[in-house]
Design a protein around this motif. Structure first.
Motif, short mmCIF file in Angstrom:
data_model
loop_
_atom_site.label_atom_id
_atom_site.label_comp_id
_atom_site.label_asym_id
_atom_site.label_seq_id
_atom_site.Cartn_x
_atom_site.Cartn_y
_atom_site.Cartn_z
N ILE A 261 0.86 -1.19 0.00
CA ILE A 261 0.00 0.00 0.00
C ILE A 261 0.90 1.23 0.00
N GLU A 262 0.57 2.16 -0.84
CA GLU A 262 1.40 3.35 -1.02
C GLU A 262 1.61 4.08 0.31
N GLY A 263 2.89 4.16 0.75
CA GLY A 263 3.24 4.90 1.96
C GLY A 263 2.95 4.19 3.26
N VAL A 264 2.46 2.94 3.23
CA VAL A 264 2.14 2.20 4.46
C VAL A 264 3.23 1.15 4.70
N GLN A 265 3.96 1.32 5.80
CA GLN A 265 5.06 0.41 6.11
C GLN A 265 4.57 -0.87 6.80
N GLY A 266 3.35 -0.88 7.27
CA GLY A 266 2.82 -2.08 7.92
C GLY A 266 1.95 -1.72 9.10
N PRO A 267 1.50 -2.69 9.85
CA PRO A 267 1.83 -4.13 9.67
C PRO A 267 1.00 -4.79 8.59
N TYR A 268 1.64 -5.82 7.94
CA TYR A 268 0.98 -6.64 6.94
C TYR A 268 0.77 -8.03 7.55
N ARG A 269 -0.47 -8.52 7.50
CA ARG A 269 -0.82 -9.78 8.13
C ARG A 269 -0.46 -10.94 7.21
N LEU A 270 0.20 -11.96 7.81
CA LEU A 270 0.49 -13.21 7.11
C LEU A 270 -0.62 -14.19 7.39
N THR A 271 -0.97 -14.98 6.39
CA THR A 271 -2.07 -15.93 6.53
C THR A 271 -1.58 -17.34 6.22
N ALA A 272 -2.40 -18.33 6.64
CA ALA A 272 -2.07 -19.72 6.38
C ALA A 272 -2.28 -20.06 4.91
N SER A 273 -1.88 -21.26 4.54
CA SER A 273 -2.01 -21.67 3.14
C SER A 273 -3.47 -21.78 2.71
N ASP A 274 -4.37 -22.03 3.68
CA ASP A 274 -5.79 -22.10 3.35
C ASP A 274 -6.51 -20.79 3.61
N GLY A 275 -5.77 -19.72 3.92
CA GLY A 275 -6.36 -18.42 4.15
C GLY A 275 -6.65 -18.10 5.60
N GLY A 276 -6.39 -19.01 6.54
CA GLY A 276 -6.65 -18.74 7.94
C GLY A 276 -5.75 -17.64 8.49
N THR A 277 -6.30 -16.82 9.36
CA THR A 277 -5.55 -15.68 9.90
C THR A 277 -5.06 -15.90 11.32
N PHE A 278 -5.62 -16.87 12.03
CA PHE A 278 -5.21 -17.09 13.42
C PHE A 278 -4.10 -18.14 13.45
N ILE A 279 -2.89 -17.68 13.21
CA ILE A 279 -1.73 -18.56 13.15
C ILE A 279 -0.61 -17.96 13.99
N ILE A 280 0.35 -18.81 14.32
CA ILE A 280 1.58 -18.39 15.00
C ILE A 280 2.75 -18.77 14.10
N VAL A 281 3.54 -17.80 13.70
CA VAL A 281 4.69 -18.05 12.85
C VAL A 281 5.83 -18.59 13.71
#
Length: 337
Positions: A261-281
């Motif tokens: 996103i133009e001018g946005v340094q983050g945060p950017y959310r990482l997702t699972a391979s199936d699209g799940g968002t509640f993960i721990i890297v």
């Protein structure tokens, strides 16, 4: 089928004949540490045999008692010995430990610490031990009572003269991941035991499989299993290293393509391979690319990452625009806590 085998064993019989020369300085003398066979004893002065009424012999205690004044002549005793001293006193318990000089018995149920300082009960004096145990109670007006526990134990040192050990044991109700704002990470959740000597090494538990010093087969995996490695070749000369591993992966693999996103340094959310968002890297497993260039983690470098929330934030060294191609590869755990 019945097989029979016969063998012949030749045993060397010990000669129990004894000849001793001595002078009776006292009226009592112990001739041997073993008993004397009755009827085999004879006492001589030169070539003349001493009459039996001049002495008294106790063969079972191997004791010779001289009658009258001790003689200054050299005496020669000839006899045969038994396999043991029959007249010796044999006790199953030490009498001195049962009775004191005053006749009182010691209290067997009273613990008396030794005067030499603290003793190592488990024989682990060669190991360095450190760790902590904590228990916590969590409650609130909108939640039930819960108990959180944490145990950390670290061992290092020598089990024997040749075998060393290194171990890290952790038991946490809530997983703790290292903070992803530095280049070097400290693994809080790693549980392993490693035995090693001068040439070999055996590890069990949480092990990291990564590419050796080579240009081929690039990989980095956090796993659970066994790893054995040894060095082949003579000490001081050229050596080869052989490694064998059997393990399962601790997490799943995912590759995300993020739209900047133009001018946005983050945060950017990482997702699972199936699209799940509640993960721990899993800490240290991520590789972040911008336009095909591998970035370096750290506040003073290109990006920082929060492993617990799976969010990536880029530093000022990497300005983000809508034309940046951002790719992240990582391992994650989808367990909910």
């Amino acid at each position: 089928m019945l097989l029979l085998a016969a063998g012949c064993v030749h045993a060397q019989t010990r000669d129990n004949r004894v000849v001793k020369h001595f002078i009776m300085a006292k009226d009592t003398l112990v001739l041997d540490t073993l008993g004397i066979v009755p009827g085999s004893f004879s006492l001589w002065t030169g070539t003349a045999e001493v009459p039996a009424d001049r002495y008294v012999l106790d063969p079972y205690r191997s004791l010779l008692v001289w009658k009258g004044q001790p003689t200054a002549d050299t005496l020669t005793a000839r006899f045969r010995t038994m396999p043991l001293l029959l007249g010796a006193r044999i006790r199953h318990k030490d009498r001195e430990k049962l009775l004191r000089s005053s006749g009182e018995r010691e209290d067997a149920f009273r613990y008396v610490p030794s005067k030499g300082g603290p003793q190592d009960l488990f024989g682990t004096g060669g190991l360095n031990k450190s760790g902590s145990i904590s228990r916590g109670i969590l409650f609130g007006n909108n939640q039930d009572l819960s108990v959180n526990s944490t145990m950390n134990l670290e061992l290092s040192g020598q089990l024997t003269d040749k075998i060393g050990v290194q171990a890290s044991v952790t038991d946490n109700n809530i997983p703790i991941q290292a903070g992803g704002n530095t280049l070097e990470l400290q693994d809080f959740d790693r549980v392993f035991i490693k035995l090693h000597d001068d040439r070999q090494e055996l590890s069990a538990g949480d092990i990291v499989l990564q590419r050796p010093k080579s240009h081929f087969l690039t990989y980095y995996k956090k796993t659970k299993g066994l790893n054995y490695s040894t060095r082949l070749g003579k000490v001081g000369g050229p050596q080869d290293q052989l490694s064998l591993s059997a393990a399962i992966s601790k997490g799943n693999f995912a590759r995300n393509t993020l739209q900047g996103i133009e001018g946005v340094q983050g945060p950017y959310r990482l997702t699972a391979s199936d699209g799940g968002t509640f993960i721990i890297v899993l800490s240290g497993t991520e590789q972040v690319y911008i336009d095909g260039k591998l970035l370096t983690r750290g506040m003073d470098n290109d990006y920082v990452i929060d492993y617990n929330t799976a969010e990536v934030t880029f530093t000022a060294k990497q300005p983000i625009t809508k034309d940046k191609r951002i790719t992240a590869e990582f391992q994650y755990s989808d367990k909910n806590y």
